[in-house]
Design an enzyme around this catalytic site. Structure first.
Site, PDB file in Angstrom:
ATOM      1  N   ARG A  42     -25.862  -2.705   6.443  1.00 26.02           N
ATOM      2  CA  ARG A  42     -25.531  -4.089   6.108  1.00 26.02           C
ATOM      3  C   ARG A  42     -25.939  -5.048   7.226  1.00 26.02           C
ATOM      4  NH1 ARG A  42     -20.116  -5.600   2.979  1.00 26.02           N
ATOM      5  NH2 ARG A  42     -21.285  -4.547   1.366  1.00 26.02           N
ATOM      6  N   GLU A  46     -19.716  -5.999   9.696  1.00 25.41           N
ATOM      7  CA  GLU A  46     -20.723  -5.281  10.486  1.00 25.41           C
ATOM      8  C   GLU A  46     -21.787  -6.225  11.045  1.00 25.41           C
ATOM      9  OE1 GLU A  46     -19.569  -4.290   7.517  1.00 25.41           O
ATOM     10  OE2 GLU A  46     -18.676  -2.326   7.911  1.00 25.41           O
ATOM     11  N   LYS A 104       0.853  -1.189   0.000  1.00 30.73           N
ATOM     12  CA  LYS A 104       0.000   0.000   0.000  1.00 30.73           C
ATOM     13  C   LYS A 104       0.893   1.246   0.000  1.00 30.73           C
ATOM     14  CE  LYS A 104      -4.316   1.373   2.158  1.00 30.73           C
ATOM     15  NZ  LYS A 104      -5.482   0.839   2.864  1.00 30.73           N
TER      16      LYS A 104
HETATM   17  C1  LIG Z   1     -19.133  -2.468   4.423  1.00 28.14           C
HETATM   18  C2  LIG Z   1     -17.964  -1.515   4.562  1.00 28.14           C
HETATM   19  N1  LIG Z   1     -17.411  -1.306   5.773  1.00 28.14           N
HETATM   20  C3  LIG Z   1     -16.374  -0.453   5.908  1.00 28.14           C
HETATM   21  C4  LIG Z   1     -15.859   0.198   4.830  1.00 28.14           C
HETATM   22  C5  LIG Z   1     -14.746   1.225   4.992  1.00 28.14           C
HETATM   23  N2  LIG Z   1     -13.540   0.826   4.262  1.00 28.14           N
HETATM   24  C6  LIG Z   1     -13.196   1.355   3.076  1.00 28.14           C
HETATM   25  S1  LIG Z   1     -11.793   0.749   2.456  1.00 28.14           S
HETATM   26  C7  LIG Z   1     -11.572  -0.245   3.809  1.00 28.14           C
HETATM   27  C8  LIG Z   1     -10.366  -1.111   3.903  1.00 28.14           C
HETATM   28  C9  LIG Z   1     -10.272  -2.012   2.760  1.00 28.14           C
HETATM   29  O1  LIG Z   1      -9.115  -2.779   2.898  1.00 28.14           O
HETATM   30  P1  LIG Z   1      -8.587  -3.603   1.683  1.00 28.14           P
HETATM   31  O2  LIG Z   1      -9.707  -4.331   1.030  1.00 28.14           O
HETATM   32  O3  LIG Z   1      -7.443  -4.413   2.172  1.00 28.14           O
HETATM   33  O4  LIG Z   1      -8.109  -2.517   0.653  1.00 28.14           O
HETATM   34  P2  LIG Z   1      -6.853  -1.514   0.731  1.00 28.14           P
HETATM   35  O5  LIG Z   1      -7.426  -0.189   1.127  1.00 28.14           O
HETATM   36  O6  LIG Z   1      -5.880  -2.045   1.728  1.00 28.14           O
HETATM   37  O7  LIG Z   1      -6.315  -1.489  -0.644  1.00 28.14           O
HETATM   38  C10 LIG Z   1     -12.609  -0.086   4.721  1.00 28.14           C
HETATM   39  C11 LIG Z   1     -12.730  -0.771   6.018  1.00 28.14           C
HETATM   40  C12 LIG Z   1     -16.481  -0.044   3.579  1.00 28.14           C
HETATM   41  N3  LIG Z   1     -16.067   0.567   2.458  1.00 28.14           N
HETATM   42  N4  LIG Z   1     -17.498  -0.911   3.476  1.00 28.14           N
END
Ligand SMILES: Cc1ncc(C[n+]2csc(CCOP(=O)(O)OP(=O)(O)O)c2C)c(N)n1
Length: 641
Positions: free
Chosen positions: A399, A371, A285
């Protein structure tokens, strides 16, 4: 090194078709330019940076190898799709990201044929891609569907529900697990440990050899060599058993920044006769931008910043955010009461619970992007005598609605819901707006629903929720900073279902719920100046309603205006139902409800969103005047003349 100037390639690449005309050896330069462009863009717009930087090579390779847009490329969450947008005909508008009228910060079907599926909430990509793949199968079409999902998003149950059904798609489905060992915060749980084990195993460390062997050994198309397909898919796999059990051929791990590794593997997977295939790609990242690589959150989401130093532009010092006030108030409650615990679904910093975690690590639970689990887990804790606060953004709590109804409300368990980002959210747009929680919660028997009008009220509400053991209770508060009121030295326990009069008048009454109170008070001043004496009440509770207060105000005023930052079906609907049930409208009382319009409002500056929603002082004054003049306000949400 040659001194010859390098001609930029990105200027020649408007769409993936242009990209596919490049030679493989030109792709490294293109990826470098794409990364530089992305840094420069987000420096100006702010937004998601680290995730996009990590997939620059993957984005380039995917569009190079697959036949997008016929092959459907589906990014999970969509926050990492800025490089994808630049390569798919949107570079000329990329500097409008997240602004009113500009490009969305996520993928959006309406925006481009290269965005086959809209996203922003996580972990939907495999289900959606499976839908595309099976639709192609049913229609006899050849196109593939490729889901790109992060290791954080892979922590959600929905991803496994989809994988468990994926076999029917055969080779039309490809899943790319983008494993950067990060979510917004470090990832949690067993899956994360499992992926770490795979990556740290010896074969990954010898990746270069492995990739060479892979390219040499694989005939194309793989359909002609079923035995070798199996060797490729299974023999290469080191620890991919989990995915294999779910019916996938596992390939990996692959270095996601090395185009010489990525391209041949993707080509072979594209041409494979067997499937579905999961490719485990390892990325970093924030890759290629030192300030992002060094930051604890890898610059997941940033303000505008100086590209040279990486320093983010700080807004003017203002009052603390509602999130910070909530976090501090909860800490104070937890110091007093050792049964208070806190749950977050992968948003420790977004909800302020990182502070709680530092102080009470054993009473803080980051469950990952889960969630639904968070809510039922809280229900179990509550049933066993703990006092859990489930801190979840309004939009993400959607959700877990069945869990709220079935596991919490029906059993009347005292789970405390701290609902952050309630209401409009500016640049994040409709997918992140907290529009529905008043409606979906206040309709439930047993539920108590509070909305804080300012940060002092929020402190009282946290205290009230902490002391309330009779059933579920929710408190909602918005994104952004408070209004600067002094915080109470000692929080009050609010009487459940009781509102307060903030300003007394005679002719008009504004029944406000939540932080629009400030605008309601401005509107009241202006109405008073026009000779319309105005009362303002802060109802505090959408449920139970303060029926006594509402009854009294309805029978002593001529116009009643309800104001809430939520969709139809919330406070306004409950007040109207009460007024109708009790015959309060029979005597000609004029009731009007201001709430969010019946549209998904696009991203914009908050003031503009409020004006569009008719939730500012102007709209309140206008609505009251029209009610008195014509007994009619026109269509809510219509543009002002
Ligand atoms: C249902 C839901 N809960 C929380 C989020 C907030 N959120 C956005 S990106 C993220 C992290 C995603 O991590 P990853 O899939 O590893 O992607 P990265 O950002 O590391 O590339 C979160 C928790 C969301 N988008 N959707």
């Amino acid at each position: 090194m040659s001194d010859r100037p390098v001609t930029p390639l990105l200027d020649k690449v408007d769409t993936p078709a242009d990209l596919r005309r490049l030679k493989p050896e030109q792709l490294r330069q293109l990826a470098d330019e794409l990364r530089a462009e992305m840094i420069s863009v987000v420096g100006v717009t702010g937004g998601h940076l680290g995730s996009g930087l990590g997939v620059v090579e993957l984005t380039t390779a995917l569009h190079y190898v697959f036949n997008t847009p016929e092959d459907k490329l589906i990014w999970d969450v969509g926050h990492q799709a800025y490089p994808h947008k630049i390569l798919t005909g949107r570079r000329d508008r990329i500097r409008t990201l997240r602004q009113g009228g500009g490009l969305s910060g996520f993928t959006q079907r309406a925006e481009s044929e290269y965005d086959p599926f809209g996203a922003a909430h996580s972990s939907t990509s495999i289900s959606a891609a499976l839908g595309f793949a099976v639709a192609n199968k049913l229609a006899g079409k050849p196109g593939k569907a490729i889901a790109v999902i992060g290791d954080g998003s892979m922590s959600a149950g929905m991803a496994y529900e989809a994988m468990n059904n994926a076999e029917q798609a055969g080779n039309r489905l490809v899943v790319i697990l983008n494993d950067n060992d990060m979510s917004i915060a470090p990832p949690v749980g067993g899956l994360s440990a499992y992926l770490a084990r795979i990556v740290s195993s010896a074969p990954f460390l010898n990746l270069r050899d492995l990739a060479k062997k892979l390219v040499k050994r694989l005939p194309r198309p793989l359909a002609d060599a079923a035995r070798k397909t199996d060797e490729f898919a299974r023999g290469m796999a080191i620890g991919g058993t989990l995915f294999e059990e779910l019916g996938f051929y596992y390939v990996g791990p692959i270095d996601g920044h090395n185009l010489d590794h990525l391209i041949p593997v993707l080509e072979n997977v594209r041409d494979a006769a067997e499937g579905p295939i999961l490719i485990h790609v390892v990325t970093k990242k924030g890759h290629g931008y030192a300030p992002a690589e060094q930051a604890a959150d890898k610059y997941h989401g940033v303000q505008k910043f100086d590209v040279i130093t990486g320093e983010q532009v700080k807004g003017p010092a203002g009052p603390p955010s509602y999130t910070a006030v909530f976090a501090k108030a909860l800490l104070a409650e937890a110091e007093r009461d050792s049964t208070i615990c806190a749950i977050t679904a992968a948003m420790p910093s977004g909800t302020g619970l990182d502070k709680f975690q530092q102080k009470f690590p054993e009473r803080t639970f980051d469950v990952g992007i889960a969630e639904q689990h968070a809510v039922t887990f809280a229900a179990g804790l509550a049933a066993q005598g703990q006092r859990p606060f489930c801190a979840i953004y309004s939009t993400f709590l959607q959700r877990a609605y069945d869990q709220v109804v079935h596991d919490v409300a029906i059993q009347n368990l005292p789970v405390r819901f701290a609902i952050d980002r309630a209401g409009l959210v500016g640049a994040d747009g409709s997918t992140h707006a907290g529009s529905f929680d008043i409606t979906y919660l206040a309709t439930l028997p047993n539920m108590v629903v509070m909305a804080a009008a300012d940060e002092a009220e929020l402190v009282h509400m946290v205290h009230t929720a902490a002391l309330y053991d009779d059933g579920p209770i929710a408190l909602r508060y918005p994104r952004g900073n408070g209004i600067g009121v002094e915080l109470p030295a000692k929080p009050q326990k609010l009487e459940i279902g009781k509102g307060r009069i903030v300003r007394e008048g005679k002719k008009v009454v504004i029944l406000s719920l939540g932080t629009r109170l400030e605008e309601a008070l401005k509107a009241a001043d202006r109405l008073d100046a026009q000779g319309l004496s105005t009362t303002v009440a802060d109802l505090r509770f959408a449920k139970p309603l303060d029926a006594k207060l509402i009854r009294k105000l309805c029978t002593t005023h001529e116009v009643v205006l309800t104001v809430e930052e939520g969709a139809v079906g919330g406070l306004g609907a409950h007040v109207l139902t009460l007024a109708s049930d009790e015959g309060l409208v029979d005597a000609g009382l004029k009731i009007r409800t201001l709430r969010l319009p019946d549209i998904f409002q696009a991203q914009d500056k908050p003031e503009k969103q409020y004006a569009e929603a008719r939730l500012d002082a102007d709209a309140m004054v206008d609505t009251v005047l029209k009610a008195l003049r014509h007994n009619s306000v026109g269509v809510v949400g219509e543009a002002r003349a």
